[in-house]
Design an enzyme around this catalytic site. Structure first.
Site, PDB file in Angstrom:
ATOM      1  N   GLU A  89     -10.835  -4.811  10.504  1.00 60.55           N
ATOM      2  CA  GLU A  89     -10.342  -3.851   9.525  1.00 60.55           C
ATOM      3  C   GLU A  89     -10.905  -4.148   8.132  1.00 60.55           C
ATOM      4  OE1 GLU A  89      -6.095  -4.002   8.601  1.00 60.55           O
ATOM      5  OE2 GLU A  89      -6.115  -1.815   8.549  1.00 60.55           O
ATOM      6  N   ASN A  99       0.807  -1.239   0.000  1.00 63.78           N
ATOM      7  CA  ASN A  99       0.000   0.000   0.000  1.00 63.78           C
ATOM      8  C   ASN A  99       0.829   1.272   0.000  1.00 63.78           C
ATOM      9  OD1 ASN A  99       0.687  -0.612   2.683  1.00 63.78           O
ATOM     10  ND2 ASN A  99      -1.009   0.611   3.462  1.00 63.78           N
ATOM     11  N   GLN A 157      -8.139  -8.353  -3.440  1.00 60.56           N
ATOM     12  CA  GLN A 157      -8.572  -7.312  -2.497  1.00 60.56           C
ATOM     13  C   GLN A 157     -10.019  -6.928  -2.779  1.00 60.56           C
ATOM     14  OE1 GLN A 157      -6.018  -7.579   0.021  1.00 60.56           O
ATOM     15  NE2 GLN A 157      -7.025  -5.629   0.318  1.00 60.56           N
ATOM     16  N   GLY A 196       1.448 -10.850  10.633  1.00 61.32           N
ATOM     17  CA  GLY A 196       2.255 -10.255  11.703  1.00 61.32           C
ATOM     18  C   GLY A 196       2.444 -11.243  12.846  1.00 61.32           C
ATOM     19  N   GLY A 203       2.186  -5.337   7.516  1.00 59.19           N
ATOM     20  CA  GLY A 203       1.209  -6.094   6.718  1.00 59.19           C
ATOM     21  C   GLY A 203       0.008  -6.452   7.568  1.00 59.19           C
ATOM     22  N   SER A 204      -0.548  -7.620   7.298  1.00 56.74           N
ATOM     23  CA  SER A 204      -1.805  -7.983   7.947  1.00 56.74           C
ATOM     24  C   SER A 204      -1.586  -8.505   9.371  1.00 56.74           C
ATOM     25  CB  SER A 204      -2.514  -9.059   7.115  1.00 56.74           C
ATOM     26  OG  SER A 204      -1.731 -10.236   7.118  1.00 56.74           O
ATOM     27  N   GLU A 220       8.680   2.669  14.675  1.00 58.03           N
ATOM     28  CA  GLU A 220       9.405   2.960  13.447  1.00 58.03           C
ATOM     29  C   GLU A 220       9.462   4.461  13.231  1.00 58.03           C
ATOM     30  OE1 GLU A 220       9.194   0.187  10.095  1.00 58.03           O
ATOM     31  OE2 GLU A 220       7.139  -0.147  10.725  1.00 58.03           O
ATOM     32  N   LYS A 230      12.085  -8.359   1.334  1.00 52.99           N
ATOM     33  CA  LYS A 230      11.102  -8.888   0.381  1.00 52.99           C
ATOM     34  C   LYS A 230       9.951  -7.895   0.232  1.00 52.99           C
ATOM     35  CE  LYS A 230       7.548 -11.541   0.738  1.00 52.99           C
ATOM     36  NZ  LYS A 230       6.710 -10.852  -0.264  1.00 52.99           N
TER      37      LYS A 230
END
Ligand code: ADP
Length: 478
Positions: free
Chosen positions: A380, A151, A329, A231, A226-227, A459, A174
């Protein structure tokens, strides 16, 4: 149709492989096909060996060489900004304007960390043992495994790779199988900028390749975005081997709109947070919690503004909302929206799963009168789908904001200092937005959430140091 054949990038060399995966332009499948080879465990091991071999040399190259290399990456990204943005738009469906913004942001992230490489500050203290000293240093962790989503196909890799290098680590990365061409374009820039061969190694593929990175004993730390489900797998793999891990996942982010707000600007805030980038931002607003007193006016104005937003080709500058990133998606979002439409009570105000749109397009979709028991309240939806929840007052609204296992970003629209101060203190989220959309974050400050949204050190910004270094304490006596 343009076909882009990709290769892995290991130790400064391109490594070809048979294409096993493909990504198509989600707005027009006849325009672009990205042919992707898949790295197996043996190739991942080669990439890890390359990163291990480069590590000592890269660390000892010194901070100025690292800083200069990161600055060159930033300049090259800026120099290729137009073509990178077009590639992102064609590969992921992001509108050209958003893609340009993202490319600029990626360049700024590399510039920021070019500076941070020169500012790795340690400490020196007196020991409690008379005559001795203690030094605290921040040393690189080693080989960092990095797994990124589609995304933000250049900005997320930037905010993982740039700090890893700035602090002297090497990388096995990756990119997502849905944004591998953008990943390869960034990798080519990193190589062209003269970053030491082997310092960044890119392997392509999907889940199995990612899992091979996570379980490789040569990888010293794992950074994943990610998802939620993936995760968890990444964290389990890290726990098994006892290495550091940070996982950034989703959110069911809420925007609380109080009756004392500026209505028009609150509507723009909700519109931006919920629907731009087709809702495919982990900080996107999916729960719009509105005080009952202004809810009718709010929903009417928001519906009007949604109707003024054009769905279309991401390359067309008049387009506000592009397609979802893939057919998969679209199927997922259609299923989630349909489940919401069936739920008793919730009213579909705009869009919905019945709108038959071509390719991967999905209409911006708004529900009203949603309840805490509705699927959208807890799970989500990574698409342009949001729901209005009506509440009696601020207290009920805050309770609803906090009624989630996630806690990435939470917003409040109000003219009141009293409520904004209270919200800052009691809303359960890692990022709080007062009169700003839940999505849209800066690159020089920490990013991350609480609960099921994030795990591990923050982060971005100066906070990145905590993940990308380990603390070394040296005792010295002459
Ligand atoms: P999304 O569907 O939002 O892309 P995923 O979590 O499926 O989220 O994907 C995010 C990244 O994680 C991608 O690069 C994907 O290939 C990778 N991935 C998927 N499964 C695994 C796994 N089991 N282990 C490690 N990485 C994985």
């Amino acid at each position: 149709m343009q076909v882009i054949e990709l290769s892995h990038h290991i130790g400064g060399e391109l490594v070809a492989g048979e294409a096993q995966l493909a990504q198509y332009n989600p707005a027009d499948a006849t325009d672009l096909k990205v042919a992707i080879p898949v790295a197996d465990a043996a190739l991942v091991a080669k990439a890890v060996a390359s990163a291990e071999e480069a590590f000592g040399r890269f660390r000892d190259q010194g901070i100025e060489a690292r800083s200069d290399a990161l600055a060159r990456v930033a300049s090259l990204i800026n120099a290729q900004s137009d073509e990178l943005a077009r590639l992102i738009a064609r590969e992921t469906g992001k509108t050209l304007g958003d893609a340009k913004g993202e490319v600029g942001r990626a360049a700024r992230i590399f510039s920021f960390f070019a500076g941070e490489a020169l500012r790795i500050v340690g400490e020196r203290l007196e020991s409690t043992r008379n005559g001795a000293m203690v030094e605290i240093e921040y040393a690189p962790k080693g080989v960092i495994g990095q797994i990124t989503p589609w995304n933000f196909p250049i900005a997320i890799p930037a905010w993982k790779i740039a700090p890893a290098l700035a602090f002297g680590n090497t990388v096995v990365w990756k990119p997502s199988e849905l944004s591998s061409a953008t990943g390869a374009a960034l990798m080519a820039i990193i190589a062209k900028a003269g970053v030491m061969p082997g310092a960044v190694n890119m392997v392509l593929g999907a889940g199995e390749t990612g899992a091979a990175i996570c379980s490789h004993p040569g990888v010293d730390a794992l950074s994943f975005t990610g998802s939620v489900a993936t995760g968890k797998k990444v964290r389990m793999a890290a726990a098994e081997r006892g290495v550091a891990v940070q996982t950034e996942m989703g959110g069911v982010n809420a925007l609380l709109v109080l009756k004392d707000c500026d209505l028009n600007s609150a509507v723009e805030t909700a519109l931006n947070g919920a629907f731009l980038a087709a809702g495919q931002r982990c900080t996107a607003t999916s729960r719009i919690i509105v005080e009952e007193a202004i809810a009718d006016a709010f929903v009417e104005r928001l519906s009007l503004r949604i109707s003024e937003h054009r769905l279309g080709d991401p390359l067309d500058t008049g387009t506000h909302i592009g397609p979802l990133a893939s057919k998969g998606q679209k199927e997922l979002i259609s299923r989630q929206s349909a489940a919401m439409e069936r739920h008793p009570g919730a009213q579909l105000v705009f869009g919905g799963s019945a709108e038959a749109l071509p390719e991967c397009f999905f209409a911006p979709t708004l529900f009203d009168h949603a309840k805490a028991t509705d699927p959208i309240a807890q799970e989500e939806i990574f698409g342009p789908v949001a729901a209005v929840f009506r509440v009696a007052d601020y207290e009920a609204g805050l309770a609803m904001v906090n009624d989630s296992r996630f806690g990435l970003s939470a917003g409040l629209c109000t003219g009141s200092l009293k409520y904004s101060e209270h919200f800052k203190r009691y809303a359960r989220a890692g990022m709080l937005m007062i009169n700003l959309p839940t999505a849209g974050i800066d690159y020089h400050v920490p990013f991350g959430g609480v609960g099921a949204s994030s795990y591990g050190a923050r982060e971005q910004g100066r906070a990145a140091k905590a993940f990308y270094t380990h603390t070394r304490t040296t005792y010295l006596k002459a």
